[in-house]
Design a protein around this motif. Structure first.
Motif, PDB file in Angstrom:
ATOM      1  N   THR A 118      41.740  51.102  35.248  1.00  0.00           N
ATOM      2  CA  THR A 118      41.122  49.825  34.895  1.00  0.00           C
ATOM      3  C   THR A 118      42.101  48.673  35.102  1.00  0.00           C
ATOM      4  OG1 THR A 118      39.958  51.037  33.179  1.00  0.00           O
ATOM      5  CG2 THR A 118      39.808  48.647  33.085  1.00  0.00           C
ATOM      6  N   CYS A 119      43.307  48.812  34.528  1.00  0.00           N
ATOM      7  CA  CYS A 119      44.274  47.704  34.575  1.00  0.00           C
ATOM      8  C   CYS A 119      44.724  47.419  36.002  1.00  0.00           C
ATOM      9  CB  CYS A 119      45.495  48.033  33.721  1.00  0.00           C
ATOM     10  SG  CYS A 119      45.140  48.048  31.974  1.00  0.00           S
ATOM     11  N   VAL A 120      45.050  48.475  36.760  1.00  0.00           N
ATOM     12  CA  VAL A 120      45.559  48.252  38.114  1.00  0.00           C
ATOM     13  C   VAL A 120      44.455  47.644  38.988  1.00  0.00           C
ATOM     14  CG1 VAL A 120      46.538  49.341  40.169  1.00  0.00           C
ATOM     15  CG2 VAL A 120      47.315  50.050  37.911  1.00  0.00           C
ATOM     16  N   THR A 121      43.223  48.164  38.872  1.00  0.00           N
ATOM     17  CA  THR A 121      42.123  47.631  39.672  1.00  0.00           C
ATOM     18  C   THR A 121      41.874  46.157  39.346  1.00  0.00           C
ATOM     19  OG1 THR A 121      41.121  49.805  39.412  1.00  0.00           O
ATOM     20  CG2 THR A 121      39.760  48.141  40.431  1.00  0.00           C
ATOM     21  N   GLN A 122      41.856  45.828  38.040  1.00  0.00           N
ATOM     22  CA  GLN A 122      41.634  44.431  37.629  1.00  0.00           C
ATOM     23  C   GLN A 122      42.773  43.537  38.111  1.00  0.00           C
ATOM     24  OE1 GLN A 122      39.085  42.833  36.058  1.00  0.00           O
ATOM     25  NE2 GLN A 122      37.960  44.722  36.406  1.00  0.00           N
ATOM     26  N   GLY A 123      44.017  44.057  38.016  1.00  0.00           N
ATOM     27  CA  GLY A 123      45.181  43.292  38.455  1.00  0.00           C
ATOM     28  C   GLY A 123      45.092  42.965  39.938  1.00  0.00           C
ATOM     29  N   VAL A 124      44.746  43.993  40.741  1.00  0.00           N
ATOM     30  CA  VAL A 124      44.661  43.801  42.194  1.00  0.00           C
ATOM     31  C   VAL A 124      43.531  42.832  42.528  1.00  0.00           C
ATOM     32  CG1 VAL A 124      44.123  44.954  44.379  1.00  0.00           C
ATOM     33  CG2 VAL A 124      45.731  46.008  42.779  1.00  0.00           C
ATOM     34  N   LYS A 125      42.429  42.916  41.761  1.00  0.00           N
ATOM     35  CA  LYS A 125      41.270  42.062  42.018  1.00  0.00           C
ATOM     36  C   LYS A 125      41.599  40.595  41.726  1.00  0.00           C
ATOM     37  CE  LYS A 125      37.073  43.926  40.829  1.00  0.00           C
ATOM     38  NZ  LYS A 125      36.045  44.160  39.788  1.00  0.00           N
ATOM     39  N   ARG A 126      42.364  40.357  40.624  1.00  0.00           N
ATOM     40  CA  ARG A 126      42.635  38.988  40.193  1.00  0.00           C
ATOM     41  C   ARG A 126      43.827  38.358  40.913  1.00  0.00           C
ATOM     42  NH1 ARG A 126      40.248  38.146  34.825  1.00  0.00           N
ATOM     43  NH2 ARG A 126      38.935  39.967  34.466  1.00  0.00           N
ATOM     44  N   LEU A 127      44.800  39.198  41.289  1.00  0.00           N
ATOM     45  CA  LEU A 127      45.954  38.688  42.042  1.00  0.00           C
ATOM     46  C   LEU A 127      45.812  39.269  43.445  1.00  0.00           C
ATOM     47  CD1 LEU A 127      48.478  39.856  39.331  1.00  0.00           C
ATOM     48  CD2 LEU A 127      47.650  37.533  39.551  1.00  0.00           C
ATOM     49  N   SER A 128      46.835  39.129  44.305  1.00  0.00           N
ATOM     50  CA  SER A 128      46.759  39.847  45.580  1.00  0.00           C
ATOM     51  C   SER A 128      47.351  41.244  45.360  1.00  0.00           C
ATOM     52  CB  SER A 128      47.553  39.093  46.636  1.00  0.00           C
ATOM     53  OG  SER A 128      48.925  39.294  46.403  1.00  0.00           O
ATOM     54  N   PRO A 129      47.006  42.220  46.241  1.00  0.00           N
ATOM     55  CA  PRO A 129      47.568  43.569  46.066  1.00  0.00           C
ATOM     56  C   PRO A 129      49.098  43.538  46.006  1.00  0.00           C
ATOM     57  CG  PRO A 129      45.915  43.588  47.794  1.00  0.00           C
ATOM     58  CD  PRO A 129      46.102  42.158  47.384  1.00  0.00           C
ATOM     59  N   THR A 130      49.722  42.735  46.882  1.00  0.00           N
ATOM     60  CA  THR A 130      51.190  42.698  46.929  1.00  0.00           C
ATOM     61  C   THR A 130      51.779  42.291  45.588  1.00  0.00           C
ATOM     62  OG1 THR A 130      51.063  42.041  49.230  1.00  0.00           O
ATOM     63  CG2 THR A 130      53.161  41.685  48.127  1.00  0.00           C
TER      64      THR A 130
END
Lengths: 157, 141
Positions: free
Chosen positions: A80-92
């Motif tokens: 959940t956290c990693v997916t939300q993080g990638v969605k809200r910021l860029s993957p890098t």
């Protein structure tokens, strides 16, 4: 020391492969179906290897504690956290932050000797080591981003 | 800001997961720990999949069988991780794990393995991996 590092390297290489394979699944299916499949197969593989290496004693579990049943839920938190993080910021940026948080929390847990693990005393050279690793990660990830940017510039030209 | 918090929490969760696995492994055995935590995680993910009405499992058939098998690696990943944490502690284990993980990602991008689009290597990639290794060396001293 070397044996431990070899185990960690094998684990890391497989995590890398798994990330690639899982993202291939994720291109067709959504996150929860993908997570469900990954954990189902992880369970089956652990069960089979456990039976091969330990036989019936795999099921003779003593010293069970209640929280052991809930530990698997941390995995759901990770997704959940990693997916939300990638969605809200860029993957890098998201992955750089994830990896940095991973290392800093590892250093803190080692120094505190949390979860009943042997305490690995904090030293300044450890902090420097972690910071050097983090700078390496950020540089590595930024070089990836540079590639993406130059590609999109080429495409728009 | 929320994205940053999610990313930080995600990283902490990954570390805590490794430590928890290692602790459960010490309590009931490593294979037992891997089997149990993957099973409860699977049940939770299955319930969430139903709750969010994610029917996309129907499209698994459109994915190459090899790629569907990625999940099986977790058994060996958990075993290696638990063993490494017992031998050398959390910090060095995670650092070494990250190096191997990023190296695989890098090689895959570089050589276009698994139908991934090829990318060029940049000096920053080499310096980055070099720094990560140097950091692990400092940690192991």
């Amino acid at each position: 020391m070397i044996v431990g590092i070899l185990f960690a390297l094998v684990g890391g290489a497989l995590v890398g492969l798994q990330n690639i394979f899982n993202s291939k699944v994720n291109e067709k299916a959504h996150s929860w179906a993908t997570t469900m499949l990954v954990l189902a197969l992880g369970f089956l593989a652990s069960l089979i290897l456990g039976i091969i290496f330990e036989g019936a004693s795999l099921f003779h579990v003593t010293h069970m504690k209640t929280w052991y049943y809930f530990s698997g839920l941390i995995g759901v938190g990770v997704v959940t956290c990693v997916t939300q993080g990638v969605k809200r910021l860029s993957p890098t940026i998201a992955i750089s932050i994830v990896l940095t948080a991973q290392l800093i929390s590892a250093l803190i847990l080692d120094s505190l000797g949390s979860f009943g693990l042997a305490k690995v005393p904090f030293t300044w050279s450890k902090l420097i080591g972690v910071l050097v690793v983090i700078v390496g990660i950020v540089l590595f990830k930024v070089s990836d981003a540079h590639e993406e940017v130059s590609k999109s510039v080429k495409q728009s030209a | 800001m929320k994205g940053i918090l999610f990313a930080i929490l995600g990283g902490i969760c990954i570390t805590v997961q490794g430590v928890a696995n290692s602790q459960i492994g010490a309590g009931i055995g490593t294979w037992q720990a891997a089997t149990l935590t993957q099973f409860t995680g699977f049940v939770a993910a299955f319930i969430l999949m139903l709750l969010f009405r994610d029917n996309s499992w129907k499209r698994f058939k459109d994915v190459k069988p090899l790629y569907l098998m990625g999940g099986t690696f977790a058994a060996i990943v958990i075993f290696s991780n638990v063993t490494a944490i017992h031998l050398i502690g959390i910090t060095i284990s995670i650092s070494a794990l990250l190096i191997a993980q990023l190296a695989i990602a890098f090689l895959t991008d570089r050589f276009g393995w698994f139908e991934v689009e090829k990318k060029k290597m940049r000096p920053g990639h080499f310096v980055g991996i070099g720094l990560m290794m140097l950091g692990v060396l400092i940690l192991s001293m």
